[in-house]
Design an enzyme around this catalytic site. Structure first.
Site, PDB file in Angstrom:
ATOM      1  CB  SER A   1     -92.643-102.713 -12.947  1.00  0.00           C
ATOM      2  OG  SER A   1     -92.041-103.801 -12.255  1.00  0.00           O
ATOM      3  CE  LYS A   2     -97.115-104.489 -18.994  1.00  0.00           C
ATOM      4  NZ  LYS A   2     -97.088-104.822 -20.438  1.00  0.00           N
ATOM      5  NE  ARG A   3     -88.949-105.325 -11.373  1.00  0.00           N
ATOM      6  CZ  ARG A   3     -88.512-105.220 -10.124  1.00  0.00           C
ATOM      7  NH1 ARG A   3     -88.572-106.260  -9.314  1.00  0.00           N
ATOM      8  NH2 ARG A   3     -88.022-104.082  -9.688  1.00  0.00           N
TER       9      ARG A   3
ATOM     10  N   GLY B   1     -96.849-108.044 -10.832  1.00  0.00           N
ATOM     11  CA  GLY B   1     -98.226-108.391 -11.149  1.00  0.00           C
ATOM     12  C   GLY B   1     -99.067-107.180 -11.471  1.00  0.00           C
TER      13      GLY B   1
END
Length: 493
Positions: free
Chosen positions: A256-258, A260
């Site tokens: 996911s975006k967390r 990166g």
């Protein structure tokens, strides 16, 4: 041997991300390896979330990655077109086969509301039974159906799942996987608004497009028995299935975006090369016998095999991707790096930043700094000092070299001597310049660093950078002398 036909069928409900691209890549490589066809299909039946912007982003990402499709939007084959599900829905393709399933008693009209279905599942959960639709509309009579129509009730169409037995998936990657039919739901194939569901539409499309192999992420494996039952009910040949292991973040959770994680086109904006991203994604779930890490596109086409795909999840390692990108950049000639850099500037609308830069000097500077370049965007900060009229003297460099009590007197002397001597220095090659600096250190009985550092800071504003004497050579005598004079006037007069 059958003619291989594989497809990548993204839903245009957002940007194309790493998991989707890995699926597209493996399908594309499989097709290329087997001299088959790679089809791009847009599965846009989610009317609420599908957007034209997302469709465009998919096309842009696929084109940048050079995952060219043999058939699909902009490259249509009339035998199989159209390649967007909404267009296919408008032609009545899905309804036709739903009607066939109803006629064959493999599907039925269901008038239950969402609230009623939710209640059934909650009750089943309380009774420790499979939380699924209980099939109460399976046996509605003709009269009952007509009465519900008169009442204005709009049905969905459900597939009638067998009550017993198992269905066996022979997966190319995972081997035999068994599913108990009793645990499977009578799932909806046509919604009340007439839209086909994913599990139904993709089966119909894959059959009509003569897809021979379905390669996709293993998050789809729970859909496969439902789809297999549809194939069997319509007496269609099953494609071969291969479910690829998931890609996880560094902490073992879904990417996911967390972590990166970015959309594909964001990697392009960051300055990653297409070939580096493709190379890295190929390593997420596939390997060669000799564990090769760096591939050309042709290497991958020749060596790719679904049989070499693993069943364990892959961990997305941003540091390894960055390393690989640097390796790919360093394998290029200065001319190639320059072309890639200009393409990146144009893509990011930064092309004006180098409007007044001398191209020959830029190529030389890129070559000088090539070992430090990890991303195309790094080039700007690594070489920009070559092209400025006013040197940006950084505080750390100035404080430690020009203004420090220990070094400022020596720095002033070195720059003053260099201004005089270099102004008439004929051989401005790196070798000759290094000899000059070392000879000056010996002559004045000072350390070579006491000569090197002041000159470097004077002409670049930095304590670190490319090889000092190669930097001076490509900068040229006139510019080097000009900058040394600026430093003397700014810090020592």
């Amino acid at each position: 041997m059958i003619d291989v036909r594989v497809r990548f069928a993204p839903s245009p409900t957002g940007d194309l991300h790493i998991g989707g691209v890995r699926t597209a890549l493996f399908n594309w490589l499989f097709a290329k390896n087997r001299k088959g066809k790679f089809i791009l299909r847009i599965d846009d039946t989610d009317k609420v979330r599908s957007t034209e912007a997302s469709v465009k982003a998919i096309f842009d990402a696929m084109r940048w990655l050079k995952l060219d499709w043999d058939e699909g939007p902009y490259n249509e084959n009339l035998k199989y077109s159209p390649y967007c599900q909404m267009e296919r829905k408008e032609k009545g393709i899905y309804q036709k086969y739903a009607d066939e399933l109803i006629a064959g008693k493999f599907a039925y009209y269901c008038y239950c509301t969402l609230e009623e279905v939710d209640a059934m599942r909650r009750e089943a959960h309380v009774n420790k039974a499979p939380p699924k639709y209980d099939g109460r509309c399976r046996c509605l009579t003709y009269e009952q159906i007509e009465q519900k129509k008169k009442e204005g009730k709009i049905p969905v169409i459900r597939f009638k799942m067998p009550d017993s037995g198992v269905i066996v998936l022979n997966d190319i990657v995972r081997g035999k996987v068994k599913f108990d039919n009793f645990l499977l739901d009578d799932f909806v194939i046509i919604k009340a608004n007439g839209m086909p569901t994913y599990n139904f539409a993709c089966v119909v499309d894959d059959h009509l497009m003569e897809i021979t192999h379905v390669l996709r992420g293993d998050d789809h494996i729970s859909n496969t028995p439902k789809q297999m039952h549809i194939y069997n009910a319509l007496n269609w040949r099953l494609p071969e299935f291969a479910h690829l292991a998931m890609i996880l973040g560094s902490d073992g959770s879904r990417l996911s975006k967390r972590h990166g994680h970015m959309s594909v086109l964001e990697y392009r904006k960051e300055g990653f090369l297409q070939e580096a991203l493709i190379n890295y994604l190929a390593l997420l779930g596939w390997s060669t016998e000799d564990s090769q890490q760096i591939f050309t596109i042709e290497d991958m086409k020749q060596k790719f095999s679904i049989g070499r795909c693993g069943t364990s999840p892959s961990i997305f390692d941003s540091a390894k991707l960055l390393w690989l990108n640097g390796e790919k950049i360093r394998s290029k000639t200065p001319e190639q790096i320059y072309e890639l850099f200009v393409d990146w500037l144009n893509y990011t609308n930064n092309d004006r930043l180098i409007d007044n830069w001398d191209v020959k000097l830029l190529k030389s500077a890129i070559f000088l700094e090539r070992n430090k370049i990890k991303l195309l965007k790094d080039i700007l900060s690594l070489v920009d000092f070559f092209f400025t009229k006013d040197v940006d003297y950084r505080e750390v460099a100035v404080q430690t070299v020009f203004l420090s009590e220990k070094s400022k007197n020596v720095a002033k002397f070195v720059l003053t001597e260099s201004l005089i001597r270099l102004s008439n220095y004929r051989d401005f090659s790196a070798t000759s310049l290094e000899k000059y600096a070392r000879d000056l250190a010996v002559e004045k009985n000072i350390k070579t660093s006491q000569v090197f550092h002041p000159i470097r800071v004077a002409i670049s504003g930095r304590k670190q950078g490319p090889s000092l004497f190669h930097m001076m050579e490509i900068m040229g005598r006139e510019e080097v002398v000009r900058r040394i004079n600026i430093a003397i006037n700014k810090f020592f007069t």
